[in-house]
Design a protein around this motif. Structure first.
Motif, PDB file in Angstrom:
ATOM      1  N   THR A  49       0.859  -1.195   0.000  1.00  0.00           N
ATOM      2  CA  THR A  49       0.000   0.000   0.000  1.00  0.00           C
ATOM      3  C   THR A  49       0.893   1.242   0.000  1.00  0.00           C
ATOM      4  OG1 THR A  49      -0.060   0.004   2.412  1.00  0.00           O
ATOM      5  CG2 THR A  49      -1.855  -1.141   1.291  1.00  0.00           C
ATOM      6  N   ARG A  50       0.252   2.414  -0.017  1.00  0.00           N
ATOM      7  CA  ARG A  50       1.045   3.652   0.097  1.00  0.00           C
ATOM      8  C   ARG A  50       0.239   4.733   0.776  1.00  0.00           C
ATOM      9  NH1 ARG A  50      -2.433   6.455  -2.365  1.00  0.00           N
ATOM     10  NH2 ARG A  50      -2.754   6.451  -4.588  1.00  0.00           N
ATOM     11  N   PHE A  51       0.998   5.625   1.430  1.00  0.00           N
ATOM     12  CA  PHE A  51       0.421   6.846   1.990  1.00  0.00           C
ATOM     13  C   PHE A  51       1.020   7.972   1.152  1.00  0.00           C
ATOM     14  CE2 PHE A  51       1.107  10.291   5.310  1.00  0.00           C
ATOM     15  CZ  PHE A  51      -0.185  10.759   5.252  1.00  0.00           C
ATOM     16  N   ALA A  52       0.148   8.805   0.552  1.00  0.00           N
ATOM     17  CA  ALA A  52       0.629   9.742  -0.476  1.00  0.00           C
ATOM     18  C   ALA A  52       0.205  11.180  -0.188  1.00  0.00           C
ATOM     19  CB  ALA A  52       0.111   9.296  -1.844  1.00  0.00           C
ATOM     20  N   PRO A  53       0.753  11.793   0.860  1.00  0.00           N
ATOM     21  CA  PRO A  53       0.340  13.166   1.195  1.00  0.00           C
ATOM     22  C   PRO A  53       0.981  14.217   0.295  1.00  0.00           C
ATOM     23  CG  PRO A  53       2.088  12.468   2.663  1.00  0.00           C
ATOM     24  CD  PRO A  53       1.811  11.294   1.754  1.00  0.00           C
ATOM     25  N   SER A  54       0.318  15.372   0.205  1.00  0.00           N
ATOM     26  CA  SER A  54       0.888  16.529  -0.494  1.00  0.00           C
ATOM     27  C   SER A  54       1.404  17.496   0.568  1.00  0.00           C
ATOM     28  CB  SER A  54      -0.180  17.223  -1.337  1.00  0.00           C
ATOM     29  OG  SER A  54      -0.606  16.362  -2.353  1.00  0.00           O
ATOM     30  N   PRO A  55       2.649  17.951   0.458  1.00  0.00           N
ATOM     31  CA  PRO A  55       3.205  18.850   1.489  1.00  0.00           C
ATOM     32  C   PRO A  55       2.750  20.296   1.320  1.00  0.00           C
ATOM     33  CG  PRO A  55       4.886  18.321  -0.135  1.00  0.00           C
ATOM     34  CD  PRO A  55       3.649  17.583  -0.557  1.00  0.00           C
TER      35      PRO A  55
ATOM     36  N   VAL B  85       5.583  11.357  -1.586  1.00  0.00           N
ATOM     37  CA  VAL B  85       5.276  12.779  -1.424  1.00  0.00           C
ATOM     38  C   VAL B  85       4.761  13.318  -2.756  1.00  0.00           C
ATOM     39  CG1 VAL B  85       6.224  15.034  -0.829  1.00  0.00           C
ATOM     40  CG2 VAL B  85       7.012  13.000   0.401  1.00  0.00           C
ATOM     41  N   GLU B  86       3.521  13.808  -2.755  1.00  0.00           N
ATOM     42  CA  GLU B  86       2.887  14.269  -3.989  1.00  0.00           C
ATOM     43  C   GLU B  86       3.043  15.789  -4.078  1.00  0.00           C
ATOM     44  OE1 GLU B  86      -0.870  12.070  -4.602  1.00  0.00           O
ATOM     45  OE2 GLU B  86       0.557  10.510  -5.187  1.00  0.00           O
ATOM     46  N   ASP B  87       4.178  16.185  -4.639  1.00  0.00           N
ATOM     47  CA  ASP B  87       4.571  17.602  -4.623  1.00  0.00           C
ATOM     48  C   ASP B  87       4.712  18.181  -6.031  1.00  0.00           C
ATOM     49  OD1 ASP B  87       6.734  16.063  -5.291  1.00  0.00           O
ATOM     50  OD2 ASP B  87       8.163  17.058  -3.971  1.00  0.00           O
TER      51      ASP B  87
ATOM     52  N   SER C  93      -0.461  15.885 -14.080  1.00  0.00           N
ATOM     53  CA  SER C  93      -1.614  16.238 -13.255  1.00  0.00           C
ATOM     54  C   SER C  93      -1.702  15.172 -12.179  1.00  0.00           C
ATOM     55  CB  SER C  93      -2.887  16.204 -14.107  1.00  0.00           C
ATOM     56  OG  SER C  93      -3.064  14.881 -14.597  1.00  0.00           O
ATOM     57  N   TYR C  94      -2.536  15.403 -11.168  1.00  0.00           N
ATOM     58  CA  TYR C  94      -2.723  14.390 -10.127  1.00  0.00           C
ATOM     59  C   TYR C  94      -3.063  13.041 -10.758  1.00  0.00           C
ATOM     60  CZ  TYR C  94      -5.393  11.439  -7.023  1.00  0.00           C
ATOM     61  OH  TYR C  94      -5.866  10.329  -6.369  1.00  0.00           O
ATOM     62  N   HIS C  95      -4.039  13.035 -11.677  1.00  0.00           N
ATOM     63  CA  HIS C  95      -4.528  11.770 -12.238  1.00  0.00           C
ATOM     64  C   HIS C  95      -3.417  10.986 -12.937  1.00  0.00           C
ATOM     65  CE1 HIS C  95      -8.545  12.872 -11.187  1.00  0.00           C
ATOM     66  NE2 HIS C  95      -8.556  13.938 -11.973  1.00  0.00           N
TER      67      HIS C  95
ATOM     68  N   ALA D  83      -0.005  11.417 -12.639  1.00  0.00           N
ATOM     69  CA  ALA D  83       1.133  11.109 -11.770  1.00  0.00           C
ATOM     70  C   ALA D  83       0.829   9.923 -10.850  1.00  0.00           C
ATOM     71  CB  ALA D  83       1.500  12.338 -10.945  1.00  0.00           C
ATOM     72  N   VAL D  84      -0.372   9.918 -10.288  1.00  0.00           N
ATOM     73  CA  VAL D  84      -0.725   8.871  -9.326  1.00  0.00           C
ATOM     74  C   VAL D  84      -0.844   7.516 -10.039  1.00  0.00           C
ATOM     75  CG1 VAL D  84      -3.253   8.925  -9.303  1.00  0.00           C
ATOM     76  CG2 VAL D  84      -2.042   8.757  -7.176  1.00  0.00           C
ATOM     77  N   THR D  85      -1.367   7.528 -11.253  1.00  0.00           N
ATOM     78  CA  THR D  85      -1.522   6.277 -12.007  1.00  0.00           C
ATOM     79  C   THR D  85      -0.153   5.714 -12.387  1.00  0.00           C
ATOM     80  OG1 THR D  85      -3.600   7.123 -12.925  1.00  0.00           O
ATOM     81  CG2 THR D  85      -2.607   5.248 -14.053  1.00  0.00           C
TER      82      THR D  85
ATOM     83  N   THR E 183      -5.273   2.549  -1.009  1.00  0.00           N
ATOM     84  CA  THR E 183      -6.228   2.934   0.025  1.00  0.00           C
ATOM     85  C   THR E 183      -6.229   4.456   0.075  1.00  0.00           C
ATOM     86  OG1 THR E 183      -4.524   2.899   1.752  1.00  0.00           O
ATOM     87  CG2 THR E 183      -5.756   0.862   1.407  1.00  0.00           C
ATOM     88  N   ARG E 184      -7.393   5.053   0.077  1.00  0.00           N
ATOM     89  CA  ARG E 184      -7.507   6.514   0.162  1.00  0.00           C
ATOM     90  C   ARG E 184      -8.951   6.856   0.485  1.00  0.00           C
ATOM     91  NH1 ARG E 184      -5.882   7.120  -6.127  1.00  0.00           N
ATOM     92  NH2 ARG E 184      -7.693   6.113  -6.999  1.00  0.00           N
ATOM     93  N   ALA E 185      -9.166   8.132   0.799  1.00  0.00           N
ATOM     94  CA  ALA E 185     -10.502   8.544   1.228  1.00  0.00           C
ATOM     95  C   ALA E 185     -11.493   8.477   0.060  1.00  0.00           C
ATOM     96  CB  ALA E 185     -10.451   9.954   1.802  1.00  0.00           C
TER      97      ALA E 185
ATOM     98  N   ASP F  22     -13.564  10.408  -1.212  1.00  0.00           N
ATOM     99  CA  ASP F  22     -13.751  11.513  -2.160  1.00  0.00           C
ATOM    100  C   ASP F  22     -12.945  11.274  -3.438  1.00  0.00           C
ATOM    101  OD1 ASP F  22     -11.403  11.870  -0.666  1.00  0.00           O
ATOM    102  OD2 ASP F  22     -11.418  14.038  -0.939  1.00  0.00           O
ATOM    103  N   LEU F  23     -11.988  10.346  -3.393  1.00  0.00           N
ATOM    104  CA  LEU F  23     -11.196  10.048  -4.595  1.00  0.00           C
ATOM    105  C   LEU F  23     -11.691   8.813  -5.343  1.00  0.00           C
ATOM    106  CD1 LEU F  23      -7.656  11.074  -3.336  1.00  0.00           C
ATOM    107  CD2 LEU F  23      -8.970  12.131  -5.176  1.00  0.00           C
ATOM    108  N   LEU F  24     -12.799   8.237  -4.882  1.00  0.00           N
ATOM    109  CA  LEU F  24     -13.338   7.072  -5.611  1.00  0.00           C
ATOM    110  C   LEU F  24     -13.677   7.415  -7.070  1.00  0.00           C
ATOM    111  CD1 LEU F  24     -14.324   4.159  -5.878  1.00  0.00           C
ATOM    112  CD2 LEU F  24     -16.443   4.807  -4.738  1.00  0.00           C
TER     113      LEU F  24
HETATM  114  N1  GLU Z   1      -2.063  13.297  -2.623  1.00  0.00           N
HETATM  115  C1  GLU Z   1      -3.440  13.057  -2.364  1.00  0.00           C
HETATM  116  C2  GLU Z   1      -3.884  13.818  -1.132  1.00  0.00           C
HETATM  117  O1  GLU Z   1      -3.048  14.267  -0.348  1.00  0.00           O
HETATM  118  C3  GLU Z   1      -3.754  11.581  -2.182  1.00  0.00           C
HETATM  119  C4  GLU Z   1      -3.763  10.885  -3.469  1.00  0.00           C
HETATM  120  C5  GLU Z   1      -4.086   9.419  -3.461  1.00  0.00           C
HETATM  121  O2  GLU Z   1      -4.071   8.769  -2.406  1.00  0.00           O
HETATM  122  O3  GLU Z   1      -4.302   8.903  -4.554  1.00  0.00           O
HETATM  123  O4  GLU Z   1      -5.075  13.980  -0.948  1.00  0.00           O
END
Ligand code: GLU
Length: 273
Positions: free
Chosen positions: A4-10, A36-38, A187-189, A191-193, A205-207, A209-211
């Motif tokens: 899995t991953r935890f992917a926060p934006s700073p 880190v999603e920067d 873009s987010y879409h 980069a994350v893919t 795994t993520r909240a 709202d990103l479904l």
């Molecule tokens: N970087 C995103 C955020 O901080 C999360 C992206 C993801 O989990 O796909 O909300």
């Protein structure tokens, strides 16, 4: 091996919503990465980046290195864009936000998607000459996916597994989404893919709202020949007012809670871990 991953934006200090995302990813994965999603260099700051790791250590969260930063991955995103371009699935869009708004205002019940009103397709219809002229004039532009063509280019139906349940993906809801901008070549879409695949993430795994975004990511996976991980979206943490907890609503950061004497155990307990 489940990864899995935890992917926060700073873009700010971590708050309880981030703690939930990190704890959820840690519990769901035999191995959890931190990414880190920067990509948005105007909003990201080095002190927020450094604080992510202090806060995770304080919470007692264990991750597997190395940590990837998306700001160091622009070549990979460019390569993915080139792959889509080779399939003639992208076009440059020169419209400003204002122009798009004006165009949409003239239409009754303009369709909306998860990221806002759907782009009316103005620049998709430019002639080769018009396009070349605007590019030569150095007009800023975004690269949009030609959704109709992209869907036609994939074997249907595309599906993904959400909490083990097969879902048919519906990327149409995004219309001609932006995949890159001239100044931020991703873009987010996108980069994350690209990164979930490059890092061998098997369970995203993520909240929740990103479904909706997952429907677009599934299409990009198909177009870029990338594997599809499993997905588990979890309910958003709500504030006392029932709304999504976010920094702008005055949600306290983990470090504020810490200075108020809240312990990592208190945070874990509050979040059900
Ligand atoms: N970087 C995103 C955020 O901080 C999360 C992206 C993801 O989990 O796909 O909300």
């Amino acid at each position: 091996m489940n990864r899995t991953r935890f992917a926060p934006s700073p873009t700010g200090f971590l708050h309880l919503g981030h703690a939930l995302a990190a704890l959820y990813a840690e519990a769901a994965g035999e191995e959890m990465l931190v990414r880190v999603e920067d990509i948005d260099t105007t909003r990201c700051r080095p002190e927020f980046d450094a604080a992510i790791f202090e806060d995770l250590a304080w919470l007692g969260i264990r991750w597997t290195g190395p940590v990837w930063r998306q700001s160091e991955r622009f070549d990979a995103y460019r390569a993915a864009l080139a792959h889509l371009e080779d399939q003639s699935l992208l076009y440059p869009c020169f419209c400003t936000r204002k122009e798009i708004q004006a165009e949409i205002a003239g239409v009754d019940a303009a369709p909306h998607g998860p990221d806002g009103p759907l782009y009316p397709g103005t620049c998709r219809h430019l002639s080769t000459e018009e396009r070349a002229e605007k590019l030569a004039a150095d007009r800023p532009y975004a690269l949009r996916i030609d959704m109709e063509r992209a869907i036609a280019a994939t074997a249907r139906p595309l599906t993904f597994r959400e909490h083990g349940v097969e879902i048919v993906s519906n990327p149409e809801q995004f219309g001609d989404a932006i995949l890159a901008r001239k100044e931020t070549p991703t873009s987010y879409h996108l980069a994350v893919t690209v990164d979930d695949a490059a890092q061998g993430v098997t369970l995203v795994t993520r909240a929740e709202d990103l479904l909706p975004a997952t429907h677009l990511h599934r299409l990009l996976q198909a177009l870029l020949d990338l594997p599809t991980p499993d997905y588990r979206h979890f309910p958003l943490l709500k504030g006392a007012d029932g709304k999504r907890l976010a920094k702008r609503d005055g949600a306290k950061s983990l470090r504020e809670l810490r200075t108020e004497g809240v312990s990592p155990e208190d945070v874990r307990r509050q979040l059900g871990f």
